[in-house]
Design an enzyme around this catalytic site. Sequence first.
Site, mmCIF file in Angstrom:
data_model
loop_
_atom_site.group_PDB
_atom_site.id
_atom_site.type_symbol
_atom_site.label_atom_id
_atom_site.label_comp_id
_atom_site.label_asym_id
_atom_site.label_seq_id
_atom_site.Cartn_x
_atom_site.Cartn_y
_atom_site.Cartn_z
ATOM 1 N N ASP A 1 -6.527 10.821 1.108
ATOM 2 C CA ASP A 1 -5.550 10.306 0.144
ATOM 3 C C ASP A 1 -6.287 9.317 -0.767
ATOM 4 O O ASP A 1 -6.937 9.710 -1.716
ATOM 5 C CB ASP A 1 -4.389 9.684 0.931
ATOM 6 C CG ASP A 1 -3.268 9.194 0.049
ATOM 7 O OD1 ASP A 1 -3.163 9.648 -1.093
ATOM 8 O OD2 ASP A 1 -2.464 8.360 0.518
ATOM 9 N N ASP B 1 2.028 12.808 10.396
ATOM 10 C CA ASP B 1 3.284 12.233 10.879
ATOM 11 C C ASP B 1 4.008 11.409 9.841
ATOM 12 O O ASP B 1 3.440 10.967 8.844
ATOM 13 C CB ASP B 1 2.973 11.310 12.066
ATOM 14 C CG ASP B 1 2.285 10.026 11.599
ATOM 15 O OD1 ASP B 1 1.236 10.124 10.922
ATOM 16 O OD2 ASP B 1 2.805 8.931 11.888
HETATM 17 P P1 IMP Z 1 -6.444 7.141 2.907
HETATM 18 O O1 IMP Z 1 -7.224 6.070 3.569
HETATM 19 O O2 IMP Z 1 -5.537 6.597 1.839
HETATM 20 O O3 IMP Z 1 -7.262 8.306 2.405
HETATM 21 O O4 IMP Z 1 -5.393 7.639 3.962
HETATM 22 C C1 IMP Z 1 -5.707 8.546 4.889
HETATM 23 C C2 IMP Z 1 -4.732 8.467 6.037
HETATM 24 O O5 IMP Z 1 -3.404 8.127 5.625
HETATM 25 C C3 IMP Z 1 -4.621 9.832 6.635
HETATM 26 O O6 IMP Z 1 -5.563 10.005 7.645
HETATM 27 C C4 IMP Z 1 -3.194 9.869 7.117
HETATM 28 O O7 IMP Z 1 -3.105 9.379 8.423
HETATM 29 C C5 IMP Z 1 -2.434 8.964 6.201
HETATM 30 N N1 IMP Z 1 -1.735 9.724 5.120
HETATM 31 C C6 IMP Z 1 -2.057 9.786 3.808
HETATM 32 N N2 IMP Z 1 -1.208 10.577 3.120
HETATM 33 C C7 IMP Z 1 -0.313 11.031 4.028
HETATM 34 C C8 IMP Z 1 0.832 11.923 3.937
HETATM 35 O O8 IMP Z 1 1.217 12.460 2.887
HETATM 36 N N3 IMP Z 1 1.464 12.153 5.111
HETATM 37 C C9 IMP Z 1 1.106 11.606 6.299
HETATM 38 N N4 IMP Z 1 0.059 10.780 6.424
HETATM 39 C C10 IMP Z 1 -0.642 10.486 5.301
#
Ligand code: IMP
Length: 172
Positions: free
Chosen positions: A100, A156
Amino acid sequence: MEFKIKKILFSEEEIAARVKELGEQITKDYAGKEVTLLCVLKGSLIFTADLARRIDLPVQIDVCKAKSYAGSSTTGSVNLASLPEYLADKHIIIVEDILDTGLTLASLKNAIEEKKPASLKICTFLYKKDSVRSNIVPDYYGLICPQEFVVGYGLDYNEEMRQLPYVAALEV
Ligand code: IMP
Ligand code: MG
């Protein structure tokens, strides 16, 4: 608690077909080597299990924990629980559920690099291309995810809905 699914984005069949392709690609890229899949708990449990069974090479599986979400929004901070000790000289593929902002992977990647692996790559099941806020680019990704909050296939909403066999957008 009640949740409302807005739309199924990726079906069970579509996911299985794509995971098979990823496994074949990794099998080709790492020919003659042993790979270590580092499953980032808990979101990538199911993806890791399916991917591992599509890789036709010696595979080791290890786990680590990282969390940056509360509910459906990012907290921006990452808690890295203890990494496996023996990552040195291994060909490591970090297996994530979704890329994300990339903040989780950026800190994880740094921490693992300090352990001096033989190589380090990133494989994410879903890729929210437009929200990346770091210089993380996945070496492998399963499917491009729209800018929605999604659940299922390991992902989740407040610890629920990980067991859905498909990926769906949720009304939040
Ligand atoms: P990042 O650090 O923003 O890349 O977030 C990654 C983590 O956020 C992932 O491993 C997920 O656990 C959670 N995450 C991000 N987007 C979603 C979503 O749309 N649904 C569920 N979990 C998400
Ligand atoms: Mg996760």
